[in-house]
Design a protein around this motif. Structure first.
Motif, PDB file in Angstrom:
ATOM      1  N   GLN A  60      -1.254   0.962   1.776  1.00  0.00           N
ATOM      2  CA  GLN A  60       0.062   0.702   1.186  1.00  0.00           C
ATOM      3  C   GLN A  60       0.176   1.240  -0.239  1.00  0.00           C
ATOM      4  O   GLN A  60       1.265   1.459  -0.744  1.00  0.00           O
ATOM      5  N   LYS A  63       0.116   7.192  -2.713  1.00  0.00           N
ATOM      6  CA  LYS A  63       1.265   7.716  -3.466  1.00  0.00           C
ATOM      7  C   LYS A  63       2.429   8.106  -2.571  1.00  0.00           C
ATOM      8  O   LYS A  63       3.571   7.784  -2.865  1.00  0.00           O
ATOM      9  N   ILE A  64       2.130   8.780  -1.477  1.00  0.00           N
ATOM     10  CA  ILE A  64       3.214   9.237  -0.600  1.00  0.00           C
ATOM     11  C   ILE A  64       3.959   8.048   0.011  1.00  0.00           C
ATOM     12  O   ILE A  64       5.175   8.089   0.194  1.00  0.00           O
ATOM     13  N   ILE A  65       3.247   6.995   0.313  1.00  0.00           N
ATOM     14  CA  ILE A  65       3.887   5.796   0.872  1.00  0.00           C
ATOM     15  C   ILE A  65       4.687   5.081  -0.201  1.00  0.00           C
ATOM     16  O   ILE A  65       5.828   4.671   0.029  1.00  0.00           O
ATOM     17  N   GLN A  66       4.123   4.927  -1.402  1.00  0.00           N
ATOM     18  CA  GLN A  66       4.844   4.287  -2.493  1.00  0.00           C
ATOM     19  C   GLN A  66       6.082   5.089  -2.892  1.00  0.00           C
ATOM     20  O   GLN A  66       7.122   4.519  -3.193  1.00  0.00           O
ATOM     21  N   HIS A  67       5.975   6.395  -2.872  1.00  0.00           N
ATOM     22  CA  HIS A  67       7.094   7.264  -3.240  1.00  0.00           C
ATOM     23  C   HIS A  67       8.256   7.142  -2.243  1.00  0.00           C
ATOM     24  O   HIS A  67       9.419   7.277  -2.608  1.00  0.00           O
ATOM     25  N   ASN A  68       7.936   6.866  -0.982  1.00  0.00           N
ATOM     26  CA  ASN A  68       8.940   6.738   0.083  1.00  0.00           C
ATOM     27  C   ASN A  68       8.994   5.318   0.635  1.00  0.00           C
ATOM     28  O   ASN A  68       9.283   5.115   1.818  1.00  0.00           O
ATOM     29  N   LYS A  69       8.724   4.345  -0.200  1.00  0.00           N
ATOM     30  CA  LYS A  69       8.542   2.963   0.237  1.00  0.00           C
ATOM     31  C   LYS A  69       9.718   2.430   1.057  1.00  0.00           C
ATOM     32  O   LYS A  69       9.521   1.875   2.142  1.00  0.00           O
ATOM     33  N   ALA A  70      10.935   2.583   0.568  1.00  0.00           N
ATOM     34  CA  ALA A  70      12.106   2.035   1.274  1.00  0.00           C
ATOM     35  C   ALA A  70      12.235   2.663   2.659  1.00  0.00           C
ATOM     36  O   ALA A  70      12.497   1.964   3.648  1.00  0.00           O
ATOM     37  N   ARG A  71      12.026   3.967   2.738  1.00  0.00           N
ATOM     38  CA  ARG A  71      12.135   4.664   4.024  1.00  0.00           C
ATOM     39  C   ARG A  71      11.024   4.217   4.974  1.00  0.00           C
ATOM     40  O   ARG A  71      11.265   3.976   6.156  1.00  0.00           O
ATOM     41  N   VAL A  72       9.804   4.105   4.457  1.00  0.00           N
ATOM     42  CA  VAL A  72       8.671   3.683   5.289  1.00  0.00           C
ATOM     43  C   VAL A  72       8.904   2.267   5.812  1.00  0.00           C
ATOM     44  O   VAL A  72       8.698   1.993   7.004  1.00  0.00           O
ATOM     45  N   SER A  74      11.752   0.731   6.289  1.00  0.00           N
ATOM     46  CA  SER A  74      12.825   0.764   7.288  1.00  0.00           C
ATOM     47  C   SER A  74      12.325   1.298   8.628  1.00  0.00           C
ATOM     48  O   SER A  74      12.602   0.715   9.685  1.00  0.00           O
TER      49      SER A  74
END
Length: 194
Positions: A60, A63-72, A74
């Motif tokens: 979690q 970086k890539i997950i944190q950068h796209n957190k809302a999308r991930v 959803s």
């Protein structure tokens, strides 16, 4: 893995081994909620619970997950609902669907941690599908083999809700045994949010 994680995660992993062993004995051996192939609790299982906890914690934070957190969040949230709904429709998995509804309710009551728990949901899906496919353990056709109107798949699609109890239990033990560090962390969080 244990040697490479932070001291906080090391403690959580150790608490997790103890808590997982207790949970496995209660849910598998005493209550018969599921059964391991050799009718025991394999040594790797409590260790595996802690490993999953640490893995999700670090996944979690990528970086890539944190950068796209809302999308991930959803995608995982709706993916969870579709996944459990399909198991309900195709295999009469009422237990899994009810557990998934429990996850939805839990996420509504505990906002802010959705990413962790949704990643945990799908990590558990993956592990449960592997473990049951290779017949390491099996779930009965009905809940506890006694509640006939609550049918279940092998594995139930939303069973990760029980892992959430494990996650919360580990954190609760950490808070109780590390009060000073927990208070300091909460104070720092409040300052950074101000």
């Amino acid at each position: 893995v244990y040697l490479r994680v932070t001291s906080k995660i090391k403690k959580l992993m150790l608490y997790g081994v103890v808590l997982a062993l207790f949970g496995e004995v209660v849910f598998s051996l005493l209550l018969g909620m599921y059964e391991y192939r050799l009718e025991n609790v394999p040594l790797y299982v409590p260790l595996g619970h802690s490993l999953i906890y640490a893995a999700v914690f670090y996944i979690q934070k990528e970086k890539i997950i944190q950068h796209n957190k809302a999308r991930v969040v959803s995608i995982l949230y709706w993916g969870m609902i579709v996944y459990s709904s399909l198991w309900l429709l195709l295999d009469q998995d009422r237990l899994g669907f009810l557990c998934m509804l429990g996850v939805v309710l839990f996420l509504k009551k505990k906002p802010g941690n959705e990413l962790f728990f949704l990643i945990m949901f799908f990590m558990v899906v993956y592990l449960e599908l592997l473990g049951t496919y290779y017949q390491c353990w099996a779930w009965p056709d009905t809940w506890f083999s006694t509640v006939s109107f609550i049918t279940s798949s092998n594995p139930p699609s939303g069973i990760s809700v029980f892992y959430f109890g494990f996650d919360i239990g580990c954190l609760w033990i950490y808070k109780k045994l590390n009060r000073q560090k927990w208070s300091r962390m909460k104070s720092l969080r409040l300052l950074s949010n101000s």
